[in-house]
Design a protein around this motif. Structure first.
Motif, short mmCIF file in Angstrom:
data_model
loop_
_atom_site.label_atom_id
_atom_site.label_comp_id
_atom_site.label_asym_id
_atom_site.label_seq_id
_atom_site.Cartn_x
_atom_site.Cartn_y
_atom_site.Cartn_z
N UNK A 66 35.55 38.58 61.67
CA UNK A 66 35.61 37.43 60.77
C UNK A 66 35.93 36.12 61.49
N UNK A 67 36.42 36.18 62.72
CA UNK A 67 36.85 34.97 63.42
C UNK A 67 35.77 34.37 64.30
N UNK A 68 34.68 35.11 64.55
CA UNK A 68 33.59 34.60 65.37
C UNK A 68 32.41 34.20 64.49
N UNK A 69 31.65 33.21 64.96
CA UNK A 69 30.40 32.84 64.30
C UNK A 69 29.29 33.74 64.82
N UNK A 70 28.39 34.15 63.97
CA UNK A 70 27.28 34.98 64.39
C UNK A 70 27.63 36.46 64.36
N UNK A 71 26.60 37.27 64.50
CA UNK A 71 26.76 38.71 64.38
C UNK A 71 27.01 39.40 65.72
N UNK A 72 26.73 38.72 66.83
CA UNK A 72 26.80 39.40 68.13
C UNK A 72 28.21 39.89 68.46
N UNK A 73 29.22 39.06 68.18
CA UNK A 73 30.59 39.46 68.51
C UNK A 73 31.01 40.66 67.67
N UNK A 74 30.65 40.65 66.40
CA UNK A 74 30.98 41.78 65.54
C UNK A 74 30.29 43.05 66.02
N UNK A 75 29.03 42.92 66.43
CA UNK A 75 28.29 44.08 66.93
C UNK A 75 28.92 44.60 68.23
N UNK A 76 29.31 43.68 69.11
CA UNK A 76 29.95 44.09 70.36
C UNK A 76 31.26 44.82 70.07
N UNK A 77 32.03 44.27 69.16
CA UNK A 77 33.31 44.87 68.77
C UNK A 77 33.11 46.29 68.23
N UNK A 78 32.15 46.45 67.36
CA UNK A 78 31.91 47.76 66.75
C UNK A 78 31.34 48.76 67.76
N UNK A 79 30.47 48.28 68.65
CA UNK A 79 29.92 49.18 69.67
C UNK A 79 31.01 49.65 70.62
N UNK A 80 31.91 48.75 71.00
CA UNK A 80 33.03 49.15 71.85
C UNK A 80 33.92 50.17 71.15
#
Length: 267
Positions: A66-80
């Motif tokens: 929720x703190x980053x703009x865009x989907x890439x950070x969320x995707x990276x977080x979930x993949x990790x």
């Protein structure tokens, strides 16, 4: 393990494990994660990040989704998270947590906007500087009196780039001449000189023109008395400089000197 080795081990493990899920080169999320690590390093925040890692998890908790703009950070977080859950080794899980913490660190320190600005500008402009001094002595005094210098950063002495070097482990802080600007100019002009944005008869006219811009670009080429110059706006310190392309001659001489030294060592 030093913070340098820790980040290197974490990056290698993430690349290996991510490859098993999907090719990392095809993933925007993976590229964003790598750039997050580069951002922390290039902005001289390695030891600040090391201190962040030492905090209790509850003290540094942040929801990256929720703190980053865009989907890439969320995707990276979930993949990790998926990678971590497949691992049995606690040491490997810790290395994955280090990668996740890079995203947490940028968000929790309020640097998301600065990071996205870095993504848009870093590779198309000279490296940013954090300070400027008229003399080397002034720069040395500044560095000596800093409670905690950046792990690495660039400053200007006059119009020359110097690198700030700091090792917390060895208690060493130093300044060294760096040809970062010259390397940038060499890369940009490798296929020919860009068309100048403006032409001037004198350096004073060009400086006045460059100073008059209320919101200047970070860098642009101009011509002064027939010679190309790079006009640079150092946004972080609100300073504007003009650099003749003839500075490449010193860089090429330095390259020749280094080559001769390496040749002598190999004999």
């Amino acid at each position: 393990m030093t913070i340098f080795k820790l980040l290197s081990a974490s990056e290698a493990l993430v690349a290996d494990q991510w490859q098993k899920l999907q090719p990392p080169g095809d993933s925007k999320a993976y590229r964003l994660l790598k750039e997050a690590g580069f951002f922390i390093w290039r902005t001289g925040q390695l030891y600040r990040f090391e201190d962040y890692l030492a905090c209790l998890s509850a003290d540094r908790a942040v929801d990256v989704r929720t703190s980053w703009h865009g989907e890439e950070a969320s995707e990276a977080w979930q993949t990790l998270s998926r990678i971590r859950d497949t691992l049995r080794s606690e040491e490997k899980k810790r290395l994955i947590q280090v990668a996740r913490a890079q995203l947490e660190f940028i968000a929790s320190t309020g640097q998301c906007e600065e990071f996205h600005d870095y993504l848009k500008t870093f590779y198309r402009n000279p490296p940013p500087v954090i300070a400027r001094f008229d003399t080397r002595d002034e720069a040395e005094t500044w560095l000596r009196n800093l409670p905690e210098p950046p792990s690495s950063a660039y400053i200007l002495v006059g119009n020359e780039y110097l690198e700030v070097f700091y090792s917390r482990e060895r208690g060493v802080r130093a300044l060294r001449r760096d040809y970062a600007l010259e390397r940038f100019i060499e890369a940009v002009t490798s296929r020919g000189l860009p068309a100048p944005a403006a032409s001037f008869d004198t350096h004073a006219e060009a400086a006045a023109w460059w100073k008059s811009h209320p919101a200047p670009p970070l860098s642009v080429f101009v011509r002064i008395a027939g010679e190309h110059h790079l006009a640079v706006y150092h946004k972080k310190i609100d300073y504007r400089s003009l650099h003749p392309l003839s500075i490449l001659e010193d860089w090429r001489r330095e390259q020749e000197r280094i080559a001769e030294q390496e040749k002598a060592r190999s004999r």
